[in-house]
Scaffold this motif. Structure first.
Motif, PDB file in Angstrom:
ATOM      1  N   ALA A  77      14.499  -6.999  84.380  1.00  0.00           N
ATOM      2  CA  ALA A  77      15.428  -6.576  83.334  1.00  0.00           C
ATOM      3  C   ALA A  77      16.511  -5.664  83.888  1.00  0.00           C
ATOM      4  O   ALA A  77      17.705  -5.841  83.583  1.00  0.00           O
ATOM      5  N   TRP A  78      16.104  -4.677  84.698  1.00  0.00           N
ATOM      6  CA  TRP A  78      17.083  -3.723  85.193  1.00  0.00           C
ATOM      7  C   TRP A  78      18.089  -4.393  86.120  1.00  0.00           C
ATOM      8  O   TRP A  78      19.294  -4.134  86.046  1.00  0.00           O
ATOM      9  N   TYR A  79      17.626  -5.296  86.984  1.00  0.00           N
ATOM     10  CA  TYR A  79      18.541  -5.959  87.911  1.00  0.00           C
ATOM     11  C   TYR A  79      19.488  -6.918  87.187  1.00  0.00           C
ATOM     12  O   TYR A  79      20.649  -7.058  87.571  1.00  0.00           O
ATOM     13  N   GLU A  80      19.002  -7.557  86.137  1.00  0.00           N
ATOM     14  CA  GLU A  80      19.902  -8.409  85.349  1.00  0.00           C
ATOM     15  C   GLU A  80      20.994  -7.561  84.703  1.00  0.00           C
ATOM     16  O   GLU A  80      22.167  -7.942  84.689  1.00  0.00           O
ATOM     17  N   TYR A  81      20.609  -6.399  84.190  1.00  0.00           N
ATOM     18  CA  TYR A  81      21.564  -5.472  83.568  1.00  0.00           C
ATOM     19  C   TYR A  81      22.524  -4.901  84.618  1.00  0.00           C
ATOM     20  O   TYR A  81      23.750  -4.874  84.414  1.00  0.00           O
ATOM     21  N   LYS A  82      21.988  -4.477  85.756  1.00  0.00           N
ATOM     22  CA  LYS A  82      22.810  -3.896  86.830  1.00  0.00           C
ATOM     23  C   LYS A  82      23.776  -4.928  87.394  1.00  0.00           C
ATOM     24  O   LYS A  82      24.957  -4.630  87.610  1.00  0.00           O
ATOM     25  N   ASN A  83      23.287  -6.142  87.635  1.00  0.00           N
ATOM     26  CA  ASN A  83      24.129  -7.193  88.213  1.00  0.00           C
ATOM     27  C   ASN A  83      25.220  -7.671  87.260  1.00  0.00           C
ATOM     28  O   ASN A  83      26.183  -8.319  87.675  1.00  0.00           O
ATOM     29  N   ASN A  84      25.048  -7.342  85.981  1.00  0.00           N
ATOM     30  CA  ASN A  84      26.087  -7.658  84.991  1.00  0.00           C
ATOM     31  C   ASN A  84      26.993  -6.446  84.746  1.00  0.00           C
ATOM     32  O   ASN A  84      27.552  -6.271  83.667  1.00  0.00           O
ATOM     33  N   LYS A  89      19.085  -5.739  76.516  1.00  0.00           N
ATOM     34  CA  LYS A  89      19.855  -4.841  75.663  1.00  0.00           C
ATOM     35  C   LYS A  89      19.496  -3.403  76.056  1.00  0.00           C
ATOM     36  O   LYS A  89      18.346  -2.979  75.919  1.00  0.00           O
ATOM     37  N   TYR A  90      20.486  -2.687  76.578  1.00  0.00           N
ATOM     38  CA  TYR A  90      20.259  -1.306  77.011  1.00  0.00           C
ATOM     39  C   TYR A  90      20.043  -0.397  75.807  1.00  0.00           C
ATOM     40  O   TYR A  90      20.747  -0.502  74.800  1.00  0.00           O
ATOM     41  N   LYS A  91      19.062   0.502  75.907  1.00  0.00           N
ATOM     42  CA  LYS A  91      18.774   1.448  74.815  1.00  0.00           C
ATOM     43  C   LYS A  91      19.100   2.888  75.206  1.00  0.00           C
ATOM     44  O   LYS A  91      19.860   3.561  74.534  1.00  0.00           O
ATOM     45  N   HIS A  92      18.496   3.376  76.277  1.00  0.00           N
ATOM     46  CA  HIS A  92      18.782   4.745  76.704  1.00  0.00           C
ATOM     47  C   HIS A  92      18.258   4.977  78.121  1.00  0.00           C
ATOM     48  O   HIS A  92      17.536   4.151  78.672  1.00  0.00           O
ATOM     49  N   GLY A 111       4.835   4.733  83.368  1.00  0.00           N
ATOM     50  CA  GLY A 111       5.268   5.904  84.124  1.00  0.00           C
ATOM     51  C   GLY A 111       5.510   5.500  85.564  1.00  0.00           C
ATOM     52  O   GLY A 111       6.207   4.558  85.852  1.00  0.00           O
ATOM     53  N   HIS A 112       4.912   6.248  86.491  1.00  0.00           N
ATOM     54  CA  HIS A 112       4.826   5.922  87.914  1.00  0.00           C
ATOM     55  C   HIS A 112       6.100   6.223  88.702  1.00  0.00           C
ATOM     56  O   HIS A 112       6.040   6.947  89.692  1.00  0.00           O
ATOM     57  N   ASP A 113       7.240   5.633  88.348  1.00  0.00           N
ATOM     58  CA  ASP A 113       8.495   5.906  89.049  1.00  0.00           C
ATOM     59  C   ASP A 113       9.135   7.121  88.392  1.00  0.00           C
ATOM     60  O   ASP A 113       9.838   7.007  87.383  1.00  0.00           O
ATOM     61  N   HIS A 114       8.923   8.289  88.982  1.00  0.00           N
ATOM     62  CA  HIS A 114       9.178   9.557  88.299  1.00  0.00           C
ATOM     63  C   HIS A 114      10.626   9.778  87.893  1.00  0.00           C
ATOM     64  O   HIS A 114      10.900  10.552  86.977  1.00  0.00           O
ATOM     65  N   LEU A 115      11.543   9.142  88.597  1.00  0.00           N
ATOM     66  CA  LEU A 115      12.957   9.398  88.337  1.00  0.00           C
ATOM     67  C   LEU A 115      13.602   8.325  87.470  1.00  0.00           C
ATOM     68  O   LEU A 115      14.785   8.398  87.165  1.00  0.00           O
ATOM     69  N   ASN A 116      12.827   7.322  87.086  1.00  0.00           N
ATOM     70  CA  ASN A 116      13.315   6.317  86.139  1.00  0.00           C
ATOM     71  C   ASN A 116      12.908   6.719  84.726  1.00  0.00           C
ATOM     72  O   ASN A 116      11.736   7.045  84.487  1.00  0.00           O
ATOM     73  N   ASN A 117      13.846   6.710  83.813  1.00  0.00           N
ATOM     74  CA  ASN A 117      13.498   6.987  82.417  1.00  0.00           C
ATOM     75  C   ASN A 117      14.280   6.094  81.458  1.00  0.00           C
ATOM     76  O   ASN A 117      14.497   6.445  80.314  1.00  0.00           O
ATOM     77  N   PHE A 118      14.668   4.921  81.961  1.00  0.00           N
ATOM     78  CA  PHE A 118      15.449   4.020  81.123  1.00  0.00           C
ATOM     79  C   PHE A 118      14.570   3.251  80.148  1.00  0.00           C
ATOM     80  O   PHE A 118      13.367   3.077  80.344  1.00  0.00           O
ATOM     81  N   SER A 119      15.207   2.787  79.088  1.00  0.00           N
ATOM     82  CA  SER A 119      14.562   1.955  78.081  1.00  0.00           C
ATOM     83  C   SER A 119      15.494   0.804  77.776  1.00  0.00           C
ATOM     84  O   SER A 119      16.657   1.013  77.417  1.00  0.00           O
ATOM     85  N   VAL A 120      14.998  -0.426  77.961  1.00  0.00           N
ATOM     86  CA  VAL A 120      15.797  -1.615  77.680  1.00  0.00           C
ATOM     87  C   VAL A 120      14.961  -2.596  76.869  1.00  0.00           C
ATOM     88  O   VAL A 120      13.735  -2.625  76.983  1.00  0.00           O
ATOM     89  N   GLU A 121      15.614  -3.377  76.056  1.00  0.00           N
ATOM     90  CA  GLU A 121      14.934  -4.476  75.384  1.00  0.00           C
ATOM     91  C   GLU A 121      15.115  -5.728  76.231  1.00  0.00           C
ATOM     92  O   GLU A 121      16.247  -6.088  76.589  1.00  0.00           O
ATOM     93  N   TYR A 122      14.009  -6.373  76.588  1.00  0.00           N
ATOM     94  CA  TYR A 122      14.054  -7.546  77.453  1.00  0.00           C
ATOM     95  C   TYR A 122      13.343  -8.705  76.774  1.00  0.00           C
ATOM     96  O   TYR A 122      12.148  -8.635  76.497  1.00  0.00           O
ATOM     97  N   LYS A 123      14.108  -9.726  76.438  1.00  0.00           N
ATOM     98  CA  LYS A 123      13.581 -10.905  75.757  1.00  0.00           C
ATOM     99  C   LYS A 123      12.861 -10.538  74.459  1.00  0.00           C
ATOM    100  O   LYS A 123      11.872 -11.149  74.072  1.00  0.00           O
TER     101      LYS A 123
END
Length: 417
Positions: free
Chosen positions: A282-289, A298-301, A336-348
């Protein structure tokens, strides 16, 4: 003859000197270990006393869970239901991290006191028994310290295990730590170990139901395990994921809940530690666009604060996301796990969310950064719809017992994203 006797005496003297040297080294090491052990115990004692000084959360009307005929915990309400996700608390409970543990306790207490959640879900890594950072191999002390904190606050909570909760070199296994959380000492902990024939621990569900007996929302916790492919110590970042028989259990449980819910598939949310591969997709599809929404995303926050591959999932995928798509029940997943990621996206059509972390210990110098620290608030409406948002810890509304640390609110990695 005299020279031979003299040589023997010299050899004996050398042996004595060597033995004395070894004895002195052992004694010195013993003294050092004793000093460190005492320092660790004093740090644990200090933090336990700090926990005991914390006031319980003041609820106007706190919901109390009950158990249904299948043994699952249920909350009964016709009002909104509030969940707070905490993740990667990373309490070390060793001689190297007593002050950082105090900071973590302070942050958790302040946020939960203000938010007053009906339920807290911790998505892994409560403990961090990594000796060169924490100064201990004992993961049970960390587990008990956090459970005592939650008991002192009087907040109901559950968890999904992370990779650091039970390292290969830590003293206690997942089974042992699960028994700690499930003991009578911590009645506010709603963790259930899950079926014996399903991989991992904490594979369970908590239901929110209304006074008509209808399921408003089912909250699943799943064990995403630790490491694979011989990476016992996790140094190669070869992470595990949700296994095939867990996916089957999830499907069977939902179908069972449907049968007791007037044959209506309940809405559900899922909580686990390791991000799914779909987070990365999801993140790479969003980033590559060029960071614009796509048909699928759909990006949320939030933000991607990690570098290199950004999202660090397992190399394996046993179809949990695809099964969720097929069944149509789960509309939100939290990790959790990736401490510096806090994004929220709707994917499919499924919302994929990273929780804000607590960590003061695992990432080098992370105690001096604050952009990534906080909690995620999930509000579930009476009709079962939900929304979630981030709450950064460094807000005036969060009142702490001990003074908050001064932090840099810029990115931990300036080149992240």
């Amino acid at each position: 003859m005299k020279e031979k006797i003299k040589e023997k005496r010299t050899a004996k003297q050398k042996l004595k000197i060597a033995l004395y040297a070894i004895l002195i080294i052992v004694l010195v090491l013993g003294i050092i270990c004793g000093i460190l052990a005492c320092d660790s115990l004093l740090g644990i004692k200090k933090n336990k006393e700090f926990i005991e000084s914390i006031e319980p959360v003041k609820y106007q009307e706190q919901l109390t869970p009950v158990t249904d005929k299948d043994g699952y915990y249920c909350f009964v309400t016709d009002k909104d239901f509030k969940v707070v996700q905490l993740t990667d608390v990373h309490i070390g409970a060793g001689f190297l991290c007593k002050d950082k543990d105090t900071m973590a306790i302070n942050a958790v207490a302040a946020m939960l006191t203000e938010e007053k959640p009906d339920l807290v879900v911790v998505t892994g890594d409560i403990a961090y028994p990594v000796p060169f950072q924490a100064g201990t191999f004992n993961n049970k002390t960390s587990a008990k310290m956090f459970a005592q904190l939650m008991e002192q606050l009087g907040v109901y909570w559950t968890l999904a295990f992370g990779n650091h909760d039970t390292e290969a070199y830590s003293y206690y296994s997942r089974e042992s730590i699960a028994k700690v959380y499930g003991s009578e000492d911590y009645p506010h902990c709603l963790m259930q170990t899950g079926p014996d024939n399903v991989d991992g621990y904490c594979n369970s569900v908590i239901n929110v139901i209304n006074t008509k007996g209808e399921i408003v929302q089912s909250l699943f916790t799943l064990d995403s395990h630790s490491y694979v492919d011989g990476d016992i110590l996790g140094v190669k970042w070869k992470y595990d994921c949700i296994h095939e028989n867990q996916v089957k259990w999830y499907e069977d449980t939902l179908n069972s809940l449907k049968a007791t819910n007037n044959n209506v598939m309940p809405k559900s949310l899922a909580f686990f530690h390791m991000p799914l591969q779909e987070y990365q997709d999801a993140w790479y599809e969003y980033k590559n666009n060029r960071f614009q929404d796509t048909e699928n995303v759909k990006y949320k926050h939030g933000e991607a604060g990690e570098v290199d591959i950004i999202v660090y999932p397992s190399a394996y995928n046993y179809g949990f996301f695809d099964k969720a798509l097929e069944l149509g029940s789960t509309k939100g997943m939290f990790c959790g796990h990736d401490h510096l990621n806090n994004f929220s996206v709707e994917y499919k059509g499924i919302r994929l969310t990273y929780g804000l972390t607590i960590d003061y210990l695992a990432y080098s110098d992370i105690q001096n950064y604050g952009r990534q620290r906080g909690c995620t608030v999930i509000n579930i409406a009476p009709d079962g719809t939900f929304d979630c948002h981030q709450e950064n810890y460094y807000q005036d509304k969060y009142k702490t017992i001990k003074e908050k640390e001064m932090v840099d609110m810029e990115f931990y990695y300036p080149t992240a994203g």
